[in-house]
Scaffold this motif. Structure first.
Motif, PDB file in Angstrom:
ATOM      1  N   UNK A  82       3.952 -11.147 -14.276  1.00 13.15           N
ATOM      2  CA  UNK A  82       4.277  -9.731 -14.121  1.00 13.15           C
ATOM      3  C   UNK A  82       3.534  -9.138 -12.928  1.00 13.15           C
ATOM      4  N   UNK A  83       2.274  -9.517 -12.746  1.00  7.53           N
ATOM      5  CA  UNK A  83       1.502  -8.982 -11.618  1.00  7.53           C
ATOM      6  C   UNK A  83       2.130  -9.377 -10.276  1.00  7.53           C
ATOM      7  N   UNK A  84       2.589 -10.621 -10.172  1.00  6.62           N
ATOM      8  CA  UNK A  84       3.222 -11.070  -8.912  1.00  6.62           C
ATOM      9  C   UNK A  84       4.516 -10.311  -8.674  1.00  6.62           C
ATOM     10  N   UNK A  85       5.342 -10.224  -9.703  1.00  9.81           N
ATOM     11  CA  UNK A  85       6.611  -9.495  -9.561  1.00  9.81           C
ATOM     12  C   UNK A  85       6.364  -8.018  -9.253  1.00  9.81           C
ATOM     13  N   UNK A  86       5.382  -7.431  -9.916  1.00  4.90           N
ATOM     14  CA  UNK A  86       5.073  -6.029  -9.658  1.00  4.90           C
ATOM     15  C   UNK A  86       4.650  -5.786  -8.231  1.00  4.90           C
ATOM     16  N   UNK A  87       3.842  -6.695  -7.674  1.00  3.02           N
ATOM     17  CA  UNK A  87       3.431  -6.543  -6.277  1.00  3.02           C
ATOM     18  C   UNK A  87       4.587  -6.640  -5.312  1.00  3.02           C
ATOM     19  N   UNK A  88       5.481  -7.607  -5.545  1.00  4.42           N
ATOM     20  CA  UNK A  88       6.634  -7.786  -4.644  1.00  4.42           C
ATOM     21  C   UNK A  88       7.566  -6.582  -4.719  1.00  4.42           C
ATOM     22  N   UNK A  89       7.962  -6.195  -5.926  1.00 11.13           N
ATOM     23  CA  UNK A  89       8.908  -5.100  -6.088  1.00 11.13           C
ATOM     24  C   UNK A  89       8.291  -3.762  -5.708  1.00 11.13           C
ATOM     25  N   UNK A  90       7.009  -3.593  -5.981  1.00  9.51           N
ATOM     26  CA  UNK A  90       6.349  -2.344  -5.613  1.00  9.51           C
ATOM     27  C   UNK A  90       6.321  -2.134  -4.123  1.00  9.51           C
ATOM     28  N   UNK A  91       6.033  -3.188  -3.387  1.00 10.79           N
ATOM     29  CA  UNK A  91       6.019  -3.071  -1.913  1.00 10.79           C
ATOM     30  C   UNK A  91       7.417  -2.771  -1.392  1.00 10.79           C
ATOM     31  N   UNK A  92       8.440  -3.432  -1.924  1.00 11.40           N
ATOM     32  CA  UNK A  92       9.812  -3.193  -1.487  1.00 11.40           C
ATOM     33  C   UNK A  92      10.289  -1.796  -1.838  1.00 11.40           C
ATOM     34  N   UNK A  93       9.863  -1.264  -3.010  1.00 11.90           N
ATOM     35  CA  UNK A  93      10.352   0.033  -3.458  1.00 11.90           C
ATOM     36  C   UNK A  93       9.669   1.192  -2.756  1.00 11.90           C
ATOM     37  N   UNK A  94       8.374   1.123  -2.552  1.00  6.34           N
ATOM     38  CA  UNK A  94       7.627   2.279  -2.073  1.00  6.34           C
ATOM     39  C   UNK A  94       7.392   2.303  -0.572  1.00  6.34           C
ATOM     40  N   UNK A  95       7.184   1.135   0.029  1.00 12.33           N
ATOM     41  CA  UNK A  95       6.811   1.117   1.445  1.00 12.33           C
ATOM     42  C   UNK A  95       7.849   1.801   2.337  1.00 12.33           C
ATOM     43  N   UNK A  96       9.157   1.498   2.238  1.00 15.31           N
ATOM     44  CA  UNK A  96      10.134   2.177   3.120  1.00 15.31           C
ATOM     45  C   UNK A  96      10.172   3.686   2.894  1.00 15.31           C
ATOM     46  N   UNK A  97      10.079   4.097   1.631  1.00 18.19           N
ATOM     47  CA  UNK A  97      10.154   5.520   1.337  1.00 18.19           C
ATOM     48  C   UNK A  97       8.934   6.250   1.896  1.00 18.19           C
ATOM     49  N   UNK A  98       7.735   5.667   1.712  1.00 11.54           N
ATOM     50  CA  UNK A  98       6.522   6.288   2.262  1.00 11.54           C
ATOM     51  C   UNK A  98       6.561   6.300   3.781  1.00 11.54           C
ATOM     52  N   UNK A  99       7.044   5.215   4.362  1.00  8.26           N
ATOM     53  CA  UNK A  99       7.120   5.138   5.822  1.00  8.26           C
ATOM     54  C   UNK A  99       8.064   6.212   6.373  1.00  8.26           C
ATOM     55  N   UNK A 100       9.224   6.405   5.742  1.00 10.42           N
ATOM     56  CA  UNK A 100      10.165   7.424   6.200  1.00 10.42           C
ATOM     57  C   UNK A 100       9.558   8.825   6.082  1.00 10.42           C
TER      58      UNK A 100
END
Length: 447
Positions: A82-100
């Protein structure tokens, strides 16, 4: 099929999907965290009580605790996955939105992608630490048995689902345990020290009354306290002699209303048996006379060595169906008598005879008057001491003074133990009758 028209893959629908998945992963991780703590911390004694009441889940929890490697393996597989999946999906979900969002606020700056990634990482990590680790584990620690009963069924399903992986990882772990000769099962043996600690904790929490705490503590002292700590000493024994006249017997019984009297042939070390005072009273009330004590149904007396513990004496009383015994030393000399009431007094304290004179009288916050025959365990408890020097060499506080001084003490002799001054204040012939104990600062020089 859902599509997005946003640049750089920033799609609100995908963002919401990712958040929902992260929430699901947090919930799964929280379940494994609670399972890990609750199944490990659940108390065996309480689970056995629940099992006796008919709760089948308690039996399943106990079975898991007997082989903790199985559910720990599933927990670690779940948490790490779960920790590995959470890290991968969290980066994909939040990084583009925060960057924009940062580009809209600060313009296109070179540092924005890095800051967006760090912010996304910290946010997802914080969510997992708080909601998937800290809060679930604290809840599980508060009520481990209740949580364990709730999670045991899902955990057994996970064990079956991950059985191949569990077998693989457990086989490797078992190899290391055998290689280093480490125990693979939990030791459930409960020591007397642990029970006393639990009793102390119960008293602090208000579950046990103070006298209940003392009684339970005294039960374990029966195995360590020897007969001399509770017996009536030789000098205090009132005995009847075969040579006593009827008037002498009646006078002793009248002046010392004991239930039983030791019967001797001339001197105390020539023990014949004992007689119950009710036999004498019956003859007096019915007007019968007697010329010798053996006419009063003198009974055989139980003799016990002075090296026995109080627990051993209880067994002797039980085996012989007696409640009175004479205590003898290695030279076959009488050193005292003991009754079952003496043992119960040690066990129950002043609950048995609440109006009896205390052996330890606290005069104020800093001083105590102590009878010389008081056991060292009672003295340590009253003064808050762990032990006295060379405590195994004596039974009473009078014996402590003689051991420390290495002679028969006289009035005003004293011994220092830490901040406590033990001073002899009353001597009856060579017997230490009373001591004064004062708490004070350690003296500048020795005695």
């Amino acid at each position: 099929m859902r599509t997005c028209a946003y640049e750089k893959g920033v799609c609100p629908v995908a963002f919401i999907d990712h958040l929902l998945i992260i929430g699901l992963l947090v919930a799964i991780s929280a379940f494994f965290s609670m399972s890990e703590i609750s199944l490990a911390a659940a108390r065996k004694m309480k689970l056995q009580m629940l099992e006796a009441e008919g709760d089948s889940r308690a039996a399943r929890v106990l079975a898991l605790q007997q082989a903790p490697g199985h559910f720990f393996t599933v927990v670690q597989i779940g948490l790490n996955g779960v920790a590995i999946l959470g890290g991968i999906l969290g980066e994909q979900a939040l990084t583009p939105y925060i960057e924009q969002s940062l580009n809209w606020l600060a313009g296109n700056q070179s540092w924005i992608p890095t800051l967006s990634f760090v912010s996304s990482f910290l946010t997802v990590t914080s969510v997992f630490i708080l909601f998937a680790d800290l809060i679930p584990k604290r809840l599980a620690m508060i009520a481990p048995e209740k949580v364990a009963l709730l999670v045991v069924s899902p955990m057994l399903l996970c064990l079956r689902a991950f059985k191949p992986l569990v077998w693989l990882f457990n086989s490797v772990a078992d190899l290391f345990f055998r290689l280093f000769q480490l125990p693979q099962t939990r030791d459930e043996q409960i020591t007397s020290d642990e029970i006393v600690a639990m009793v102390d904790a119960g008293a602090e929490a208000g579950v046990l009354m103070e006298h209940e705490q003392h009684v339970i503590g005294n039960v374990f002292e029966l195995d360590s306290r020897t007969v001399p700590s509770a017996m009536t000493v030789r000098d205090s024994i009132i005995y009847l002699s075969l040579q006593d006249s009827e008037d002498e017997v009646r006078q002793k019984v009248a002046e010392h209303p004991h239930t039983k009297f030791l019967v001797c042939d001339g001197q105390i070390d020539q023990v014949v048996g004992y007689v119950e005072s009710k036999e004498i009273l019956r003859r007096v009330l019915t007007g019968q006379s007697f010329t010798r004590l053996n006419e009063l149904s003198v009974r055989n007396v139980l003799a016990v060595p002075d090296t026995l513990t109080l627990s051993d004496v209880l067994e002797q009383f039980k085996a012989g169906r007696e409640d009175f015994a004479v205590v003898m030393n290695e030279y076959a000399l009488v050193v005292g008598v003991i009754t079952i009431s003496d043992v119960l007094n040690t066990l129950m304290g002043n609950l048995v005879h609440p109006f009896s004179e205390d052996q330890i009288v606290q005069r104020d916050q800093q001083s105590w008057l102590i009878d010389g025959a008081t056991s060292t365990e009672d003295v340590c408890r009253a003064l808050g001491l762990d032990h006295l020097p060379e405590q195994g060499s004596y039974e009473t506080i009078a014996g402590f003074m003689m051991t420390m001084l290495k002679r028969i003490p006289k009035r005003t002799d004293f011994v220092m133990v830490g901040d406590y001054k033990f001073e002899v204040v009353d001597i009856d012939h060579f017997r230490i009758d009373q001591l004064l104990v004062v708490r004070q600062s350690p003296p500048a020089s020795g005695q």
